[in-house]
Every structure is written in C-alpha cells, then in structure tokens.
Design a protein around this motif. Structure first.
Motif, PDB file in Angstrom:
ATOM      1  N   TYR A 205       0.802  -1.230   0.000  1.00 16.28           N
ATOM      2  CA  TYR A 205       0.000   0.000   0.000  1.00 16.28           C
ATOM      3  C   TYR A 205       0.835   1.281   0.000  1.00 16.28           C
ATOM      4  CZ  TYR A 205       0.449  -0.382   5.186  1.00 16.28           C
ATOM      5  OH  TYR A 205       0.898  -0.511   6.480  1.00 16.28           O
ATOM      6  N   VAL A 206       2.105   1.189  -0.367  1.00 16.85           N
ATOM      7  CA  VAL A 206       2.918   2.389  -0.525  1.00 16.85           C
ATOM      8  C   VAL A 206       2.673   2.957  -1.921  1.00 16.85           C
ATOM      9  CG1 VAL A 206       5.253   3.332  -0.549  1.00 16.85           C
ATOM     10  CG2 VAL A 206       4.678   1.478   1.024  1.00 16.85           C
ATOM     11  N   PRO A 207       2.281   4.230  -2.044  1.00 18.81           N
ATOM     12  CA  PRO A 207       2.149   4.831  -3.375  1.00 18.81           C
ATOM     13  C   PRO A 207       3.473   4.776  -4.133  1.00 18.81           C
ATOM     14  CG  PRO A 207       1.086   6.205  -1.723  1.00 18.81           C
ATOM     15  CD  PRO A 207       1.850   5.149  -0.979  1.00 18.81           C
ATOM     16  N   THR A 208       3.383   4.584  -5.435  1.00 15.86           N
ATOM     17  CA  THR A 208       4.590   4.402  -6.242  1.00 15.86           C
ATOM     18  C   THR A 208       5.614   5.503  -6.007  1.00 15.86           C
ATOM     19  OG1 THR A 208       3.329   3.224  -7.944  1.00 15.86           O
ATOM     20  CG2 THR A 208       5.451   4.168  -8.600  1.00 15.86           C
ATOM     21  N   GLU A 209       5.166   6.730  -5.949  1.00 13.36           N
ATOM     22  CA  GLU A 209       6.107   7.847  -5.803  1.00 13.36           C
ATOM     23  C   GLU A 209       6.764   7.879  -4.433  1.00 13.36           C
ATOM     24  OE1 GLU A 209       3.235  11.535  -4.330  1.00 13.36           O
ATOM     25  OE2 GLU A 209       3.797  11.377  -6.451  1.00 13.36           O
ATOM     26  N   ALA A 210       6.224   7.138  -3.468  1.00 14.43           N
ATOM     27  CA  ALA A 210       6.791   7.124  -2.120  1.00 14.43           C
ATOM     28  C   ALA A 210       7.729   5.946  -1.882  1.00 14.43           C
ATOM     29  CB  ALA A 210       5.680   7.095  -1.073  1.00 14.43           C
ATOM     30  N   VAL A 211       7.811   5.024  -2.840  1.00 10.77           N
ATOM     31  CA  VAL A 211       8.679   3.865  -2.639  1.00 10.77           C
ATOM     32  C   VAL A 211      10.125   4.303  -2.438  1.00 10.77           C
ATOM     33  CG1 VAL A 211       9.629   1.794  -3.733  1.00 10.77           C
ATOM     34  CG2 VAL A 211       7.182   2.256  -3.863  1.00 10.77           C
ATOM     35  N   GLY A 212      10.534   5.337  -3.170  1.00 16.55           N
ATOM     36  CA  GLY A 212      11.901   5.831  -3.033  1.00 16.55           C
ATOM     37  C   GLY A 212      12.191   6.448  -1.684  1.00 16.55           C
ATOM     38  N   LEU A 213      11.146   6.753  -0.912  1.00 15.86           N
ATOM     39  CA  LEU A 213      11.324   7.326   0.423  1.00 15.86           C
ATOM     40  C   LEU A 213      11.511   6.254   1.493  1.00 15.86           C
ATOM     41  CD1 LEU A 213       8.501  10.045   0.286  1.00 15.86           C
ATOM     42  CD2 LEU A 213      10.925  10.314  -0.280  1.00 15.86           C
ATOM     43  N   LEU A 214      11.274   5.015   1.123  1.00 14.51           N
ATOM     44  CA  LEU A 214      11.443   3.939   2.091  1.00 14.51           C
ATOM     45  C   LEU A 214      12.917   3.791   2.457  1.00 14.51           C
ATOM     46  CD1 LEU A 214       9.136   1.210   0.512  1.00 14.51           C
ATOM     47  CD2 LEU A 214       8.622   2.644   2.485  1.00 14.51           C
ATOM     48  N   PRO A 215      13.193   3.293   3.648  1.00 15.64           N
ATOM     49  CA  PRO A 215      14.587   3.064   4.043  1.00 15.64           C
ATOM     50  C   PRO A 215      15.221   2.005   3.156  1.00 15.64           C
ATOM     51  CG  PRO A 215      13.089   2.095   5.629  1.00 15.64           C
ATOM     52  CD  PRO A 215      12.247   2.925   4.720  1.00 15.64           C
ATOM     53  N   PRO A 216      16.534   2.051   2.989  1.00 10.79           N
ATOM     54  CA  PRO A 216      17.220   1.093   2.110  1.00 10.79           C
ATOM     55  C   PRO A 216      16.932  -0.361   2.441  1.00 10.79           C
ATOM     56  CG  PRO A 216      18.708   2.865   2.734  1.00 10.79           C
ATOM     57  CD  PRO A 216      17.461   3.045   3.556  1.00 10.79           C
ATOM     58  N   GLU A 217      16.778  -0.686   3.725  1.00 12.31           N
ATOM     59  CA  GLU A 217      16.520  -2.082   4.089  1.00 12.31           C
ATOM     60  C   GLU A 217      15.267  -2.607   3.410  1.00 12.31           C
ATOM     61  OE1 GLU A 217      16.486  -2.765   8.245  1.00 12.31           O
ATOM     62  OE2 GLU A 217      18.493  -2.007   8.585  1.00 12.31           O
ATOM     63  N   ALA A 218      14.270  -1.747   3.234  1.00 10.51           N
ATOM     64  CA  ALA A 218      13.034  -2.173   2.575  1.00 10.51           C
ATOM     65  C   ALA A 218      13.163  -2.098   1.063  1.00 10.51           C
ATOM     66  CB  ALA A 218      11.873  -1.311   3.055  1.00 10.51           C
ATOM     67  N   ARG A 219      13.519  -0.936   0.547  1.00 13.01           N
ATOM     68  CA  ARG A 219      13.484  -0.757  -0.914  1.00 13.01           C
ATOM     69  C   ARG A 219      14.562  -1.550  -1.644  1.00 13.01           C
ATOM     70  NH1 ARG A 219      15.752   4.564   0.470  1.00 13.01           N
ATOM     71  NH2 ARG A 219      17.860   4.689  -0.414  1.00 13.01           N
ATOM     72  N   ASP A 220      15.675  -1.854  -0.982  1.00 17.65           N
ATOM     73  CA  ASP A 220      16.761  -2.578  -1.649  1.00 17.65           C
ATOM     74  C   ASP A 220      16.725  -4.086  -1.433  1.00 17.65           C
ATOM     75  OD1 ASP A 220      17.703  -0.141  -2.506  1.00 17.65           O
ATOM     76  OD2 ASP A 220      19.261   0.014  -0.967  1.00 17.65           O
ATOM     77  N   HIS A 221      15.998  -4.543  -0.405  1.00 20.00           N
ATOM     78  CA  HIS A 221      16.099  -5.960  -0.054  1.00 20.00           C
ATOM     79  C   HIS A 221      14.761  -6.682   0.050  1.00 20.00           C
ATOM     80  CE1 HIS A 221      20.393  -5.528   0.617  1.00 20.00           C
ATOM     81  NE2 HIS A 221      20.138  -4.449   1.337  1.00 20.00           N
TER      82      HIS A 221
ATOM     83  N   ASP B 289       4.978  -1.713  -3.483  1.00 22.89           N
ATOM     84  CA  ASP B 289       4.386  -0.719  -4.383  1.00 22.89           C
ATOM     85  C   ASP B 289       2.916  -1.013  -4.625  1.00 22.89           C
ATOM     86  OD1 ASP B 289       3.715   1.064  -6.397  1.00 22.89           O
ATOM     87  OD2 ASP B 289       5.520   0.701  -7.580  1.00 22.89           O
ATOM     88  N   GLY B 290       2.060  -0.113  -4.134  1.00 23.75           N
ATOM     89  CA  GLY B 290       0.620  -0.283  -4.279  1.00 23.75           C
ATOM     90  C   GLY B 290       0.004   0.531  -5.388  1.00 23.75           C
ATOM     91  N   GLY B 291       0.827   1.090  -6.283  1.00 23.85           N
ATOM     92  CA  GLY B 291       0.279   1.875  -7.383  1.00 23.85           C
ATOM     93  C   GLY B 291       0.199   3.353  -7.059  1.00 23.85           C
ATOM     94  N   THR B 292      -0.451   4.101  -7.921  1.00 21.63           N
ATOM     95  CA  THR B 292      -0.451   5.561  -7.837  1.00 21.63           C
ATOM     96  C   THR B 292      -0.847   6.072  -6.463  1.00 21.63           C
ATOM     97  OG1 THR B 292      -0.981   5.720 -10.197  1.00 21.63           O
ATOM     98  CG2 THR B 292      -1.355   7.683  -8.846  1.00 21.63           C
ATOM     99  N   ASP B 293      -1.939   5.581  -5.914  1.00 28.82           N
ATOM    100  CA  ASP B 293      -2.379   6.027  -4.584  1.00 28.82           C
ATOM    101  C   ASP B 293      -2.169   4.951  -3.525  1.00 28.82           C
ATOM    102  OD1 ASP B 293      -4.331   4.222  -5.256  1.00 28.82           O
ATOM    103  OD2 ASP B 293      -6.031   5.575  -4.917  1.00 28.82           O
ATOM    104  N   GLY B 294      -1.513   3.874  -3.897  1.00 26.73           N
ATOM    105  CA  GLY B 294      -1.238   2.802  -2.938  1.00 26.73           C
ATOM    106  C   GLY B 294      -2.353   1.793  -2.771  1.00 26.73           C
ATOM    107  N   LEU B 295      -3.452   1.967  -3.510  1.00 25.05           N
ATOM    108  CA  LEU B 295      -4.626   1.128  -3.273  1.00 25.05           C
ATOM    109  C   LEU B 295      -4.989   0.238  -4.456  1.00 25.05           C
ATOM    110  CD1 LEU B 295      -6.882   3.750  -1.433  1.00 25.05           C
ATOM    111  CD2 LEU B 295      -5.489   1.947  -0.416  1.00 25.05           C
TER     112      LEU B 295
END
Length: 334
Positions: free
Chosen positions: A245-261, A268-274
């Motif tokens: 449920y993370v909006p696509t544009e916010a995935v890059g804001l996640l900490p490296p442990e999440a977004r890299d691993h 990624d939940g899409g444009t609005d996360g839903l």
C-alpha cells in the motif's frame, strides 16, 4: 552464547560486534549483537552474519527469522519481513471469528472501530504516511525483532496465541502472504483451520510453504485469487490480505533495508497505494462465506478510500485503528 570456540577462526567479542554495528548505523546495536551471537553456530558463520548486517541487509534476513505474534517465522533473503503492527490484524481477525470469548480484556488489541464509511476521504492519502505504514523507517520493525517492543504488548501477544480455540474448522485465506506469517498466526490462535495462502513471488511461496507446513496449510503461487481452488468460493470465513500500500512515488522514500532488499511487489501499491486493495475487495464477496470477513492493513490516511472500495465490492465496511500500535485495518463483512 551459542557460538563454540574454533581453533582456526577467533570469535569476535560482543563489544567489537556492537561497535561495528553502531558504526554502520544500527540503532539497537547491543540487541542485534546479542541476537547474532545467539543465532550463529560457528565463529565463521557469526563473522559472515555481521558482515551482511553491516552491509545493510535487514536483520531478519541475516538471522533467517522474525518474531511475529510470539512465533518464530522463517524469513528468507529477498522476502518481505512481517511487521509487528500486522499482529493487530491477526488479533482483530480472531475476535471477528467469534473465538475470543475467553480472552481477558479487549481481544481486538485496543482497536477502536468506526463505520460503515461513506463518502470521500477528507484528505488525499499522504504518501509519506503510507510509506511509514509499510516500513516506518524499519525502526519499529527492528525494534520488534529485537524484543524491544512494549513488554506488556509482547507478553499479551504470546499469551494470546498460546490459548488456542476449539470448535469447527474455519476456512482462512492469507493473500499476499509473504512468509505466511499472518496465516500461521491465525492457525495458532484459532486452532484447527483450513489454511490457504497465496503470493505472486516464487521466493515468498517457498518460504511460506516451510512456515505453514506444521499448520497443514497449502501455499499457492499466483496472482491473488487466481490459483485458489474454485471449491473455496463462498466458504472463506477469514480472508486476510497484507497487500502492498505504498504509493509508487513514495517507494523511493522507504529506508534502504526495505526498498533494496524486499520485493517491489510487496511494497508498491500503485499511484495512490490502493491498486491491489481494490482488486482484492472487488472479488472478495465471491469467496467469503455468509458473515465472512475481509481484513486489509492500510495507512490511516488511505483507510476512508479503502473502505469505499470495500463497499463498492458489496461488503459492509468499517475501519479499526490502534493508536498504541500505529495500525489501521479495514474490515469488510458479507
């Protein structure tokens, strides 16, 4: 400490491990060092685990397990790590299943519920809020893995699952199951259930199969409902879906442990996360038994729109929140 002495490889001291972890930015270095020391079987394995953690791998991937609802859940590299806040979804599901009558206090884990929800959300979902809901800087999740979560809450969770409940077998489906933690915890709490789990990621499916084996569950690889046996339609009592449920544009804001691993499909939940939530809600009524429940975790900001999606799918929707666990669950009932 479980690491035996070795004539060829010297075992690093706890203080030296703590120093390395702290230098790498690990907030709970002392606790992580203790877990690494307790888990490693040899000095060589310990050294390798420290190196992986210092390199930025999630602690749960390094250890090979995470604590969830008082259970030790196997977590393979590259698989989504179960979050402590999702334990609230499990407690709510058990209460809704009508098996929590013997529990002292509020079996819903301190939730307050409101609904049904009609109309539009007052505000658009906050991307940063959704990102925090899925990863929360990993600090609270690491806190849970290290056993630094609130002691009373942790003890309550463990006691909750140890109780078990008798009665007829319920049909439980765990969609977007990842490690299978939600389904395993529900089986532990509810006693004998028919458990089915689904994930689109082959690595998650392999991991989940190991975790659900003791519960006699079955794990399917595929997209949401597609791989489930058609004979389950109209029979599911509890349908839990830990959708991204993370909006696509916010995935890059996640900490490296999440977004890299962790797999992007679990975040990624899409444009609005839903996007995935809407797909789950649209088909849920075909699979739920009369009086069955769909439960999905979201961010608080997304919850009103999520409830609208539930209602559009023919479900009676309400929102349950837990301030103590910073958790929000949308519940749909047939």
């Amino acid at each position: 400490m479980s690491v035996p002495p070795s004539p060829s490889v010297s075992c690093p001291s706890p203080s030296s491990i703590v120093e390395r972890l702290r230098a790498a930015g690990c907030v709970f270095a002392e606790d992580e060092a203790r877990l690494l020391l307790d888990t490693a079987r040899t000095p060589t394995e310990l050294a390798a685990m420290v190196e992986r953690r210092v390199a930025g791998l999630p602690l749960e991937h390094v250890l090979g397990w995470a604590e969830f609802c008082g259970l030790r859940i196997a977590v393979d590299p590259g698989v989504f790590v179960p979050r402590r806040r999702t334990e609230s979804l499990v407690r709510t599901a058990v209460a809704l299943a009508g098996r929590a009558g013997s529990l002292a206090g509020r079996a819903d884990g301190g939730y307050s519920a409101r609904g049904p929800v009609l109309g539009r959300a007052d505000d658009e979902p906050s991307t940063t809020s959704a990102a925090r809901g899925r990863a929360d800087g990993r600090s609270s999740e690491k806190d849970a893995a290290l056993g630094r979560a609130d002691d009373e809450s942790s003890a309550t969770s463990a006691a909750f699952l140890r109780r078990g409940f008798g009665g007829a077998r319920l049909v439980v489906v765990d969609l977007c199951c990842g490690t299978g933690a939600v389904g395993v915890a529900l089986a532990a709490a509810l006693g004998s259930v028919e458990l089915y789990a689904v994930d689109v990621d082959p690595a998650a499916v392999r991991c989940a199969r190991r975790n659900v084996a003791d519960a006699g569950g079955r794990v399917f690889e595929g997209d949401l409902y597609a791989p489930l046996p058609t004979g389950l339609r109209g029979r599911v009592n509890i349908l839990a879906a830990n959708v991204p449920y993370v909006p696509t544009e916010a995935v890059g804001l996640l900490p490296p442990e999440a977004r890299d691993h962790e797999p992007l499909t679990a975040l990624d939940g899409g444009t609005d996360g839903l996007d995935v939530l809407r797909r789950v809600a649209a088909e849920a009524s075909r699979w739920l038994a009369p009086g069955g429940h769909l439960l999905i975790e979201t961010s608080e900001a997304q919850a009103p729109q999520a409830a609208e999606a539930f209602a559009a799918g023919g479900l009676t929707a309400r929102i349950a929140t837990s301030d103590t666990e910073n958790a929000t669950v949308v519940i749909g009932t047939t």
